[in-house]
Design an enzyme around this catalytic site. Structure first.
Site, PDB file in Angstrom:
ATOM      1  N   SER A 160       0.802  -1.217   0.000  1.00 16.85           N
ATOM      2  CA  SER A 160       0.000   0.000   0.000  1.00 16.85           C
ATOM      3  C   SER A 160       0.841   1.277   0.000  1.00 16.85           C
ATOM      4  O   SER A 160       0.297   2.378   0.031  1.00 16.85           O
ATOM      5  CB  SER A 160      -0.924   0.001   1.224  1.00 16.85           C
ATOM      6  N   THR A 217      -1.905   3.771   4.364  1.00 15.99           N
ATOM      7  CA  THR A 217      -0.949   4.838   4.098  1.00 15.99           C
ATOM      8  C   THR A 217      -0.037   4.990   5.298  1.00 15.99           C
ATOM      9  O   THR A 217      -0.478   4.796   6.419  1.00 15.99           O
ATOM     10  CB  THR A 217      -1.741   6.151   3.925  1.00 15.99           C
ATOM     11  N   THR A 251       1.752   6.957  -0.055  1.00 14.27           N
ATOM     12  CA  THR A 251       0.858   5.821  -0.294  1.00 14.27           C
ATOM     13  C   THR A 251       0.827   5.439  -1.772  1.00 14.27           C
ATOM     14  O   THR A 251       1.146   6.259  -2.643  1.00 14.27           O
ATOM     15  CB  THR A 251      -0.579   6.195   0.143  1.00 14.27           C
ATOM     16  N   ARG A 257      -7.010   8.376 -10.340  1.00 13.73           N
ATOM     17  CA  ARG A 257      -7.600   8.659  -9.017  1.00 13.73           C
ATOM     18  C   ARG A 257      -6.480   9.081  -8.048  1.00 13.73           C
ATOM     19  O   ARG A 257      -5.449   8.442  -7.937  1.00 13.73           O
ATOM     20  CB  ARG A 257      -8.307   7.432  -8.482  1.00 13.73           C
ATOM     21  N   THR A 292      -5.318   8.362   7.368  1.00 15.05           N
ATOM     22  CA  THR A 292      -5.285   7.116   6.606  1.00 15.05           C
ATOM     23  C   THR A 292      -6.733   6.689   6.397  1.00 15.05           C
ATOM     24  O   THR A 292      -7.618   7.086   7.148  1.00 15.05           O
ATOM     25  CB  THR A 292      -4.484   6.041   7.361  1.00 15.05           C
ATOM     26  N   GLY A 293      -6.955   5.914   5.373  1.00 16.16           N
ATOM     27  CA  GLY A 293      -8.321   5.461   5.123  1.00 16.16           C
ATOM     28  C   GLY A 293      -8.836   5.955   3.787  1.00 16.16           C
ATOM     29  O   GLY A 293      -8.056   6.269   2.884  1.00 16.16           O
TER      30      GLY A 293
END
Ligand code: SD4
Length: 360
Positions: A96, A215, A233, A243, A266-267
Site C-alpha cells: 500500500s 498509508t 501511499t 484517481r 489514513t483510510g
C-alpha cells in the site's frame, strides 16, 4: 499483511499496559494557549522528552526507528520524516506504499506523497509512476520549485530531471494479486480493510488477509522544537487510473503548523478530502482541543455526514501537538499508530474508534 495482522493482535493483547501509560499522558487535557497565539507563539525550549516521532499503522514502528536515527541525534524533523517513510516505500511486502504497492485497475502503480515543514513549506506529488521514493520527490518540489503539487507525467519528468532513477514498481506478487482481481474486476473503491478484507479476501477480491489501503503518515517533533510531517501511499488498490486520494493533498492527508501541531490521515481519502481532515484536526487543536479530542471531532464530522456509509468505511487521524502530545481516532476498530521517543522506541498503540467491534 498477514504479518501485520498477527503483529497487531499481539500488541492489542499485550499493549494495554503501555496504552494506559500513554493514556495517562494523553489525558493531560487540552492545550491552554489562549492569548498566546494572538500574540504569536511563545518562545520555548522543548524538553528532551518531547522529541518524538509518530506514524500510522504497525509498519510505522520500523519507519519510526529510521526517523529516530536522525531525531535521537538532535537532527531535523523534516529529514527524520523523509527518511522514516522511505522504509515502507522500499518494503516490497508492503502493498500500500511505494514499490510493491498494488496497481490501479489498469495495472499501473501510481504513488501519492506529501511533506510539510513547521513554517508552512510543503511539497507533494500525485499519480507519480516509476519512482521508488515519492516522498523525496515531494521534498524536491517543496525545496526546488515555486509550486506545491506536481502530478503524473510532469511529476515523473521533474523527478528524472532531479536525478531519481526510473524503475518498475510492479512486483510479481502485486501483479499476481492484480490478475486475481481482474478475474472479477469488481470496482468498489469505498471498501476498507478493517471491515471486509482481513482473512476473507473481501469484496475487493484481495488475497485473504491482505490489506488494500494503509498509508503511512508520520509526524515528528525535533530537539529544536520544530515539527514536520510526511505522508505517502500507493492509494487504493485497483483504483481508477488518475484517481488521487488525500495523501498528497495538503490539508487533507497532511497538515503541519509549527505554532499548533500536525495531523495526518489514513483510510478512504475521498472522505478526508471532503472534510479537509488534517487541516481540521490542526485547527481544532489551535482552538484548544487535545490531539485526541481533535482527531475524534474530525472523525465525527465524517460520521455525521455519512452515517450509513460510515459503518463500512475507515478513516483514521493521527495528531501531535507542538508539545509532543499525541492522539488518534478512527471510524473502525483496528487502526493503530506507532510512537517512538527517548523512553520507548517501539510502542504500537491501538487507536480508539467510533465502532469498537469488528463489522460483520
Ligand atoms: C487514499 N488515504 O489514497 C489514501 C490511502 C489509503 O489507508 O487508502 N490509506 O485514499
Amino acid at each position: 499483511m498477514t504479518d501485520r495482522r498477527q503483529f497487531l493482535k499481539a500488541f492489542v493483547l499485550g499493549a494495554s499496559a503501555s496504552m494506559l501509560a500513554w493514556g495517562g499522558k494523553l489525558a493531560a487535557g487540552p492545550l491552554n494557549r489562549s492569548g498566546k497565539l494572538v500574540a504569536g507563539p511563545a518562545p520555548r525550549t522543548p524538553a528532551t522528552a518531547a522529541v518524538r516521532v509518530v506514524s500510522t499503522w504497525d509498519f510505522g514502528v520500523a519507519a519510526n526507528r529510521a526517523a529516530w536515527t536522525i531525531l535521537g541525534k538532535g537532527g531535523h524533523a523534516l529529514d527524520a520524516v523523509e527518511l522514516g517513510v522511505q522504509v515502507p516505500e522500499s518494503d516490497l511486502k508492503n502493498h500500500s506504499v511505494g514499490k510493491g504497492g498494488y496497481p490501479d485497475r489498469d495495472g499501473h502503480v501510481t504513488l501519492d506523497a506529501s511533506i510539510m515543514d513547521a513554517d508552512g513549506s510543503c511539497g507533494a506529488v500525485a499519480a507519480l509512476e516509476h519512482i521508488e521514493h515519492p516522498i523525496s520527490v515531494a521534498r524536491r518540489v517543496m525545496e526546488r520549485t515555486p509550486h506545491v503539487l506536481l502530478v503524473g507525467e510532469g511529476a515523473l519528468q521533474f523527478a528524472l530531471e532531479q536525478g531519481f532513477k526510473k524503475q518498475d514498481l510492479l512486483t510479481p506478487e502485486a501483479e499476481q494479486a492484480w490478475h486475481e482481481w481482474l478475474k472479477t474486476a469488481k470496482y468498489n473503491p469505498s471498501i476498507n480493510s478493517e471491515v471486509h478484507d482481513y482473512g476473507k479476501g473481501g469484496s475487493t477480491g484481495m488475497p485473504g488477509g491482505v490489506n488494500n489501503h494503509d498509508t503511512i503518515g508520520m509526524l515528528a517533533l525535533d530537539a529544536h522544537g520544530k515539527l514536520a510531517g510526511a505522508c505517502t501511499t500507493s492509494g487504493m488498490a485497483w483504483k481508477m487510473r488518475g484517481r488521487v486520494g488525500d495523501s498528497p493533498i495538503i490539508g487533507a492527508g497532511l497538515y503541519v503548523d509549527g505554532e499548533v501541531g500536525g495531523a495526518t490521515s489514513t483510510g478512504v481519502g475521498e472522505e478526508v478530502i471532503r472534510n479537509a481532515g488534517s487541516f481540521l484536526v490542526v485547527e481544532l487543536m489551535r482552538q484548544g482541543r487535545s490531539p485526541h479530542e481533535a482527531c475524534k471531532e474530525a472523525v465525527m464530522r465524517i460520521v455525521k455526514k455519512r452515517r450509513e456509509a460510515s459503518k463500512t468505511l475507515q478513516v483514521g487521524f493521527l495528531a501531535m501537538n507542538r508539545d509532543g502530545e499525541v492522539g488518534a481516532y478512527a471510524i473502525q476498530h483496528g487502526f493503530s499508530y506507532a510512537v517512538c521517543d527517548a523512553k520507548k522506541q517501539d510502542a504500537l498503540i491501538p487507536s480508539q474508534s467510533v465502532y469498537t467491534t469488528s463489522y460483520s
